[in-house]
Scaffold this motif. Structure first.
Motif, mmCIF file in Angstrom:
data_model
loop_
_atom_site.group_PDB
_atom_site.id
_atom_site.type_symbol
_atom_site.label_atom_id
_atom_site.label_comp_id
_atom_site.label_asym_id
_atom_site.label_seq_id
_atom_site.Cartn_x
_atom_site.Cartn_y
_atom_site.Cartn_z
ATOM 1 N N LEU A 94 41.453 34.211 33.855
ATOM 2 C CA LEU A 94 41.797 34.169 34.936
ATOM 3 C C LEU A 94 42.241 35.382 35.948
ATOM 4 N N ARG A 95 42.333 36.493 34.628
ATOM 5 C CA ARG A 95 43.311 38.156 35.645
ATOM 6 C C ARG A 95 41.950 37.576 36.930
ATOM 7 N N PRO A 96 40.986 38.377 36.539
ATOM 8 C CA PRO A 96 39.503 39.117 38.140
ATOM 9 C C PRO A 96 39.959 37.743 39.009
ATOM 10 N N TYR A 97 40.007 36.639 39.216
ATOM 11 C CA TYR A 97 39.814 35.516 39.980
ATOM 12 C C TYR A 97 40.983 35.403 41.082
ATOM 13 N N LEU A 98 42.714 35.994 39.721
ATOM 14 C CA LEU A 98 43.850 35.510 40.595
ATOM 15 C C LEU A 98 43.408 36.831 40.993
ATOM 16 N N ASP A 99 43.240 38.412 40.811
ATOM 17 C CA ASP A 99 43.407 39.754 41.756
ATOM 18 C C ASP A 99 42.813 39.670 42.828
ATOM 19 N N ASP A 100 41.556 39.197 42.916
ATOM 20 C CA ASP A 100 40.922 38.878 43.357
ATOM 21 C C ASP A 100 41.461 37.739 45.267
ATOM 22 N N GLY A 101 42.252 36.805 44.885
ATOM 23 C CA GLY A 101 42.700 36.267 45.626
ATOM 24 C C GLY A 101 42.141 34.524 45.228
ATOM 25 N N ARG A 102 41.026 34.611 44.264
ATOM 26 C CA ARG A 102 40.196 33.334 44.414
ATOM 27 C C ARG A 102 40.709 32.529 44.188
ATOM 28 N N ILE A 103 42.225 32.565 42.898
ATOM 29 C CA ILE A 103 42.440 31.427 42.192
ATOM 30 C C ILE A 103 44.363 32.577 42.095
ATOM 31 N N ALA A 104 44.979 31.423 42.532
ATOM 32 C CA ALA A 104 46.495 31.490 42.931
ATOM 33 C C ALA A 104 47.167 30.818 42.253
ATOM 34 N N LYS A 105 48.545 31.763 41.194
ATOM 35 C CA LYS A 105 49.655 31.110 40.660
ATOM 36 C C LYS A 105 50.889 31.037 41.080
ATOM 37 N N GLU A 106 51.573 29.807 41.022
ATOM 38 C CA GLU A 106 52.932 29.487 41.096
ATOM 39 C C GLU A 106 53.522 29.384 40.001
ATOM 40 N N ARG A 107 54.870 29.998 40.113
ATOM 41 C CA ARG A 107 55.885 28.816 39.202
ATOM 42 C C ARG A 107 56.674 27.532 39.398
ATOM 43 N N ARG A 108 56.667 26.938 38.757
ATOM 44 C CA ARG A 108 57.091 25.609 38.984
ATOM 45 C C ARG A 108 57.805 24.967 37.669
ATOM 46 N N GLY A 109 58.789 25.487 37.628
ATOM 47 C CA GLY A 109 59.755 25.765 36.494
ATOM 48 C C GLY A 109 59.858 26.712 35.717
ATOM 49 N N LYS A 110 59.719 25.958 34.354
ATOM 50 C CA LYS A 110 59.671 27.265 33.750
ATOM 51 C C LYS A 110 58.308 27.656 33.349
ATOM 52 N N SER A 111 57.069 26.745 33.937
ATOM 53 C CA SER A 111 56.077 26.316 34.124
ATOM 54 C C SER A 111 55.394 27.902 34.705
ATOM 55 N N VAL A 112 54.249 28.590 34.990
ATOM 56 C CA VAL A 112 53.712 29.329 35.269
ATOM 57 C C VAL A 112 52.329 28.911 35.861
ATOM 58 N N VAL A 113 51.472 27.898 36.985
ATOM 59 C CA VAL A 113 50.740 27.261 36.654
ATOM 60 C C VAL A 113 49.386 27.678 37.502
ATOM 61 N N TYR A 114 48.487 27.631 37.603
ATOM 62 C CA TYR A 114 47.056 28.124 38.584
ATOM 63 C C TYR A 114 46.601 26.449 39.721
ATOM 64 N N LEU A 115 46.666 27.277 40.865
ATOM 65 C CA LEU A 115 46.443 26.995 42.200
ATOM 66 C C LEU A 115 44.956 27.514 42.253
#
Length: 139
Positions: A82-103
């Motif tokens: 997922l890292r390359p897609y996070l780096d170029d903004g095509r996937i986002a991540k968000e903290r929800r409670g204790k978890s980090v989810v992918y958007l």
């Protein structure tokens, strides 16, 4: 026992094989469309990105652990892929409670390339599925 009744042709094998072939061809076509639209680095990433999109569009985004479980791989592999897609903004991540989810990023739905005329790839996907349904129904 009649030997003709035992053959795959007599048991509907030809029709079943045809439907299976058409379903697989449609799956392959949709995979290529998604791969092209998402500009994936590796076709193996298509399923990962599809899972992220489905979960987010359902309103229940997944974390790396759940994605890893669904894909039968490790959490670190999911995070690395997922890292390359996070780096170029095509996937986002968000903290929800204790978890980090992918958007699902809106850039993902529209593609990164400005020359894409129709950002709604769902139209092409529906056409591919409907063409397959029409072909199978008329044979």
């Amino acid at each position: 026992m009649d030997s003709e009744a035992e053959t795959p042709v007599a048991a509907g094998g030809v029709a079943t094989a045809y439907r299976m072939r058409r379903l697989l061809e449609t799956y392959y076509d949709l995979t290529l469309q998604i791969s092209d639209r998402f500009e994936v680095r590796d076709v193996a990433d298509v399923l990962l990105l599809v899972l992220v999109a489905i979960a987010d569009l359902r309103g229940a985004p997944m974390d790396a652990e759940l994605l890893a479980e669904k894909l039968g791989t490790s959490r670190s592999t999911v995070e690395r892929r997922l890292r390359p897609y996070l780096d170029d903004g095509r996937i986002a991540k968000e903290r929800r409670g204790k978890s980090v989810v992918y958007l699902w990023s809106t850039e993902m739905a529209c593609g990164k390339s400005a020359e894409r005329a129709d950002p709604d790839m769902s139209v092409d996907m529906v056409r591919a599925v409907m063409a397959m349904v029409f072909d199978v129904a008329n044979d």
